[in-house]
Design a protein around this motif. Structure first.
Motif, PDB file in Angstrom:
ATOM      1  N   LEU A 137      40.532  26.651   7.680  1.00 11.45           N
ATOM      2  CA  LEU A 137      40.956  27.505   6.718  1.00 11.45           C
ATOM      3  C   LEU A 137      39.922  28.251   5.895  1.00 11.45           C
ATOM      4  CD1 LEU A 137      43.069  26.916   3.870  1.00 11.45           C
ATOM      5  CD2 LEU A 137      41.017  24.878   3.520  1.00 11.45           C
ATOM      6  N   GLY A 138      38.566  28.486   6.211  1.00 10.53           N
ATOM      7  CA  GLY A 138      38.057  28.712   5.853  1.00 10.53           C
ATOM      8  C   GLY A 138      37.799  30.331   6.371  1.00 10.53           C
ATOM      9  N   ASN A 139      37.513  30.049   7.915  1.00 11.09           N
ATOM     10  CA  ASN A 139      38.232  31.119   8.526  1.00 11.09           C
ATOM     11  C   ASN A 139      39.419  32.321   8.067  1.00 11.09           C
ATOM     12  OD1 ASN A 139      35.553  31.412  10.108  1.00 11.09           O
ATOM     13  ND2 ASN A 139      37.121  29.397  11.889  1.00 11.09           N
ATOM     14  N   ASN A 140      40.376  31.780   7.510  1.00 14.08           N
ATOM     15  CA  ASN A 140      42.378  32.207   7.460  1.00 14.08           C
ATOM     16  C   ASN A 140      41.583  33.396   6.195  1.00 14.08           C
ATOM     17  OD1 ASN A 140      42.894  31.900   9.492  1.00 14.08           O
ATOM     18  ND2 ASN A 140      43.762  30.286   8.359  1.00 14.08           N
ATOM     19  N   LEU A 141      40.756  32.552   4.748  1.00  8.98           N
ATOM     20  CA  LEU A 141      40.977  32.119   3.873  1.00  8.98           C
ATOM     21  C   LEU A 141      39.711  33.675   3.908  1.00  8.98           C
ATOM     22  CD1 LEU A 141      40.655  32.348   0.777  1.00  8.98           C
ATOM     23  CD2 LEU A 141      38.610  30.798   0.770  1.00  8.98           C
ATOM     24  N   ALA A 142      38.016  34.063   4.297  1.00 10.81           N
ATOM     25  CA  ALA A 142      37.611  34.468   4.792  1.00 10.81           C
ATOM     26  C   ALA A 142      38.144  35.873   5.079  1.00 10.81           C
ATOM     27  CB  ALA A 142      35.927  34.699   5.473  1.00 10.81           C
ATOM     28  N   MET A 143      38.832  36.071   6.136  1.00 11.92           N
ATOM     29  CA  MET A 143      39.428  37.095   6.573  1.00 11.92           C
ATOM     30  C   MET A 143      40.576  37.786   5.401  1.00 11.92           C
ATOM     31  SD  MET A 143      40.561  36.119  10.657  1.00 11.92           S
ATOM     32  CE  MET A 143      41.811  35.027   9.947  1.00 11.92           C
ATOM     33  N   GLU A 144      41.832  37.124   4.439  1.00 11.31           N
ATOM     34  CA  GLU A 144      42.270  37.509   4.210  1.00 11.31           C
ATOM     35  C   GLU A 144      41.402  38.501   2.670  1.00 11.31           C
ATOM     36  OE1 GLU A 144      46.583  36.630   1.902  1.00 11.31           O
ATOM     37  OE2 GLU A 144      44.523  35.006   2.943  1.00 11.31           O
ATOM     38  N   MET A 145      40.725  37.193   2.285  1.00 10.25           N
ATOM     39  CA  MET A 145      39.646  37.802   0.731  1.00 10.25           C
ATOM     40  C   MET A 145      39.210  38.853   1.378  1.00 10.25           C
ATOM     41  SD  MET A 145      37.233  35.216  -1.352  1.00 10.25           S
ATOM     42  CE  MET A 145      36.034  35.493  -0.358  1.00 10.25           C
ATOM     43  N   SER A 146      37.645  39.000   1.559  1.00 11.93           N
ATOM     44  CA  SER A 146      37.578  39.621   2.665  1.00 11.93           C
ATOM     45  C   SER A 146      38.123  41.852   2.252  1.00 11.93           C
ATOM     46  CB  SER A 146      36.545  39.354   3.715  1.00 11.93           C
ATOM     47  OG  SER A 146      37.709  39.971   5.082  1.00 11.93           O
ATOM     48  N   ILE A 147      39.164  41.309   3.128  1.00 13.66           N
ATOM     49  CA  ILE A 147      39.672  42.864   3.248  1.00 13.66           C
ATOM     50  C   ILE A 147      40.499  43.402   1.987  1.00 13.66           C
ATOM     51  CG2 ILE A 147      41.929  42.230   4.359  1.00 13.66           C
ATOM     52  CD1 ILE A 147      39.778  44.820   5.439  1.00 13.66           C
ATOM     53  N   TRP A 148      41.351  42.378   1.040  1.00 10.24           N
ATOM     54  CA  TRP A 148      41.572  42.387   0.033  1.00 10.24           C
ATOM     55  C   TRP A 148      40.483  42.989  -1.127  1.00 10.24           C
ATOM     56  CZ3 TRP A 148      41.035  41.303  -5.345  1.00 10.24           C
ATOM     57  CH2 TRP A 148      41.725  41.206  -5.934  1.00 10.24           C
ATOM     58  N   LEU A 149      39.180  42.189  -1.238  1.00 11.64           N
ATOM     59  CA  LEU A 149      38.509  42.896  -1.581  1.00 11.64           C
ATOM     60  C   LEU A 149      37.340  44.430  -1.579  1.00 11.64           C
ATOM     61  CD1 LEU A 149      35.960  39.800  -1.761  1.00 11.64           C
ATOM     62  CD2 LEU A 149      37.375  41.200  -4.145  1.00 11.64           C
ATOM     63  N   THR A 150      38.132  44.753  -0.031  1.00  8.87           N
ATOM     64  CA  THR A 150      37.836  46.061   0.389  1.00  8.87           C
ATOM     65  C   THR A 150      39.158  47.348  -0.359  1.00  8.87           C
ATOM     66  OG1 THR A 150      37.007  45.362   2.219  1.00  8.87           O
ATOM     67  CG2 THR A 150      37.340  47.581   2.366  1.00  8.87           C
ATOM     68  N   TYR A 151      40.076  46.634   0.223  1.00  7.38           N
ATOM     69  CA  TYR A 151      41.251  47.702  -0.573  1.00  7.38           C
ATOM     70  C   TYR A 151      40.820  47.819  -1.897  1.00  7.38           C
ATOM     71  CZ  TYR A 151      42.901  47.301   4.219  1.00  7.38           C
ATOM     72  OH  TYR A 151      43.282  47.506   5.897  1.00  7.38           O
ATOM     73  N   GLN A 152      40.308  47.004  -2.993  1.00  8.30           N
ATOM     74  CA  GLN A 152      40.611  46.568  -4.183  1.00  8.30           C
ATOM     75  C   GLN A 152      39.569  47.547  -4.597  1.00  8.30           C
ATOM     76  OE1 GLN A 152      43.460  47.091  -5.852  1.00  8.30           O
ATOM     77  NE2 GLN A 152      44.664  45.866  -4.325  1.00  8.30           N
ATOM     78  N   GLY A 153      38.487  47.498  -3.921  1.00  9.71           N
ATOM     79  CA  GLY A 153      37.682  48.609  -4.240  1.00  9.71           C
ATOM     80  C   GLY A 153      36.361  47.613  -4.855  1.00  9.71           C
ATOM     81  N   THR A 206      30.076  32.044   7.051  1.00  9.03           N
ATOM     82  CA  THR A 206      29.190  31.732   8.159  1.00  9.03           C
ATOM     83  C   THR A 206      29.488  32.994  10.420  1.00  9.03           C
ATOM     84  OG1 THR A 206      31.684  31.012   9.654  1.00  9.03           O
ATOM     85  CG2 THR A 206      29.994  29.336   8.466  1.00  9.03           C
ATOM     86  N   SER A 207      28.540  32.785  10.489  1.00 10.08           N
ATOM     87  CA  SER A 207      28.208  34.145  12.043  1.00 10.08           C
ATOM     88  C   SER A 207      29.555  34.482  12.130  1.00 10.08           C
ATOM     89  CB  SER A 207      27.488  33.720  13.539  1.00 10.08           C
ATOM     90  OG  SER A 207      27.808  32.545  13.725  1.00 10.08           O
ATOM     91  N   ALA A 208      30.820  33.468  13.208  1.00  9.58           N
ATOM     92  CA  ALA A 208      31.845  33.169  13.572  1.00  9.58           C
ATOM     93  C   ALA A 208      32.688  34.169  12.463  1.00  9.58           C
ATOM     94  CB  ALA A 208      32.399  31.805  13.384  1.00  9.58           C
ATOM     95  N   MET A 209      32.849  33.725  11.097  1.00  5.73           N
ATOM     96  CA  MET A 209      33.649  34.727   9.933  1.00  5.73           C
ATOM     97  C   MET A 209      33.186  35.834  10.273  1.00  5.73           C
ATOM     98  SD  MET A 209      33.339  32.463   6.061  1.00  5.73           S
ATOM     99  CE  MET A 209      34.236  30.603   6.529  1.00  5.73           C
ATOM    100  N   LYS A 210      32.067  36.626  10.397  1.00  7.72           N
ATOM    101  CA  LYS A 210      31.629  37.312  10.148  1.00  7.72           C
ATOM    102  C   LYS A 210      32.044  38.608  11.203  1.00  7.72           C
ATOM    103  CE  LYS A 210      27.397  37.438   7.176  1.00  7.72           C
ATOM    104  NZ  LYS A 210      25.583  37.044   6.561  1.00  7.72           N
ATOM    105  N   LEU A 211      32.499  37.658  12.861  1.00 11.49           N
ATOM    106  CA  LEU A 211      32.854  38.583  14.210  1.00 11.49           C
ATOM    107  C   LEU A 211      34.188  38.255  13.834  1.00 11.49           C
ATOM    108  CD1 LEU A 211      30.978  36.443  16.604  1.00 11.49           C
ATOM    109  CD2 LEU A 211      30.815  39.303  15.566  1.00 11.49           C
ATOM    110  N   LYS A 212      35.690  38.091  12.721  1.00  8.78           N
ATOM    111  CA  LYS A 212      36.642  38.023  12.565  1.00  8.78           C
ATOM    112  C   LYS A 212      37.168  39.740  12.326  1.00  8.78           C
ATOM    113  CE  LYS A 212      37.553  33.874  12.947  1.00  8.78           C
ATOM    114  NZ  LYS A 212      37.799  33.391  14.785  1.00  8.78           N
ATOM    115  N   ASP A 213      37.983  40.414  12.587  1.00  6.76           N
ATOM    116  CA  ASP A 213      38.774  41.238  12.847  1.00  6.76           C
ATOM    117  C   ASP A 213      38.653  42.228  11.653  1.00  6.76           C
ATOM    118  OD1 ASP A 213      40.779  40.246  11.956  1.00  6.76           O
ATOM    119  OD2 ASP A 213      42.350  41.339  13.152  1.00  6.76           O
ATOM    120  N   ARG A 214      39.546  41.349  10.985  1.00  5.70           N
ATOM    121  CA  ARG A 214      39.750  42.300   9.005  1.00  5.70           C
ATOM    122  C   ARG A 214      37.877  41.678   8.824  1.00  5.70           C
ATOM    123  NH1 ARG A 214      45.467  39.291   7.597  1.00  5.70           N
ATOM    124  NH2 ARG A 214      44.510  37.938   9.568  1.00  5.70           N
ATOM    125  N   VAL A 215      37.150  41.281   8.658  1.00  6.05           N
ATOM    126  CA  VAL A 215      35.858  40.759   8.352  1.00  6.05           C
ATOM    127  C   VAL A 215      35.412  42.029   7.974  1.00  6.05           C
ATOM    128  CG1 VAL A 215      33.852  39.074   7.409  1.00  6.05           C
ATOM    129  CG2 VAL A 215      36.085  38.025   7.961  1.00  6.05           C
TER     130      VAL A 215
END
Length: 288
Positions: free
Chosen positions: A195-211, A226-235
């Motif tokens: 759940l956290g990995n999915n949220l990290a990917m979605e939220m991080s890229i959304w914050l990026t696009y919105q600046g 986590t380090s695993a989250m930081k290696l996800k593509d969108r993160v």
């Protein structure tokens, strides 16, 4: 060496005198059809179908096919739906678990609404109803149910759904950040890790696009990232964009994951003045 395409080879074989006779082919097809109507004995079973097939047969009160057998179990992602179908409500165990499957068909919406009418007002009922109406495009009804769910028990799923359907960017931001705070309170299990990995990917890229760079910077400093989250593509994409925004250089060997999905094959992804964001993929042939 192959001189003809396979279809031509088959066509030539079928038209040749040495081909299998049409009567022989018809006989084989008849034999295979006869096997398909035989219900296997338990001792002859090689494989049982998934519980979802059994659930479908139970909800429709008819067999998918007479020769198919399914493993009917309440464990895992299917548990809430078997409980709803058999008992009309969710067990305490289910209400304490992270939902892993969302059914949105009219049949299940009717079952959920029937359960609510019978007095079962839980956060999970409203979460499932809100998610179903969100998928149908009914934002007003979806928002109503999701907010009801949040009042009974805040959840990552409800906050995230409210974020993606929010009427304003600011409201979406607040719900995404709220979803992350809720996640941080969850016990660390395999389900919450996913759940956290999915949220990290979605939220991080959304914050990026919105600046929202300040939010993104604080988020990356959070120990729960986590380090695993930081290696996800969108993160990785978000980390790279933040580095460029801050005027920093960023180099990461991502094995082609992020940037091939974006259609980028050059080693330089982004430039900001004299600062360069570099990509050094170890593979370029495909996406992992």
């Amino acid at each position: 060496m192959l001189t003809k395409v396979p279809v031509e080879e088959v066509g030539d074989m079928m038209n040749s005198k040495s081909q299998i006779s049409k009567s022989a082919i018809a006989e084989m097809e008849k034999f295979m059809d006869s096997l398909g109507n035989i219900v296997p004995k338990p001792e002859n079973m090689l494989y049982y179908g998934s519980p979802w097939g059994a659930l479908y047969e139970k909800m429709t009160n008819k067999k998918i096919a007479p020769q198919l057998s399914f493993n009917y179990t309440k464990e895992g992602a299917i548990q809430p739906w078997i409980e709803l179908l058999e008992d009309g409500f969710f067990s305490n165990e289910t209400l304490q678990s992270v939902p892993k499957n969302f059914e949105i068909s009219p049949f299940w919406v009717d079952k959920l609404e029937e359960s609510v009418k019978n007095g079962h007002h839980t956060w999970l009922h409203y979460l499932f109803l809100g998610s179903a109406h969100l998928e149908r495009g009914d934002q007003n009804l979806s928002s109503y149910y999701l907010k009801q769910s949040m009042q009974l028990r805040p959840s990552v799923h409800a906050a995230r759904a409210l974020a993606v359907s929010a009427p304003s960017v600011q409201e979406a931001r607040d719900y995404f950040l709220n979803a992350w705070e809720i996640f941080k309170l969850e016990k660390e299990t395999k389900d919450t890790e996913h759940l956290g990995n999915n949220l990290a990917m979605e939220m991080s890229i959304w914050l990026t696009y919105q600046g929202f760079w300040d939010d993104l910077r604080l988020w990356f400093d959070d120990p729960r990232v986590t380090s695993a989250m930081k290696l996800k593509d969108r993160v990785l994409h978000a980390r790279a964009a933040l580095a460029v925004n801050d005027g920093d250089a960023f180099t990461h060997d991502c094995k082609g994951t992020v940037f091939l999905r974006m259609g980028v094959t050059e080693p330089n992804l982004l430039r900001s003045g004299n600062n360069r964001l570099c990509l050094k993929p170890s593979k370029r042939r495909g996406v992992h």
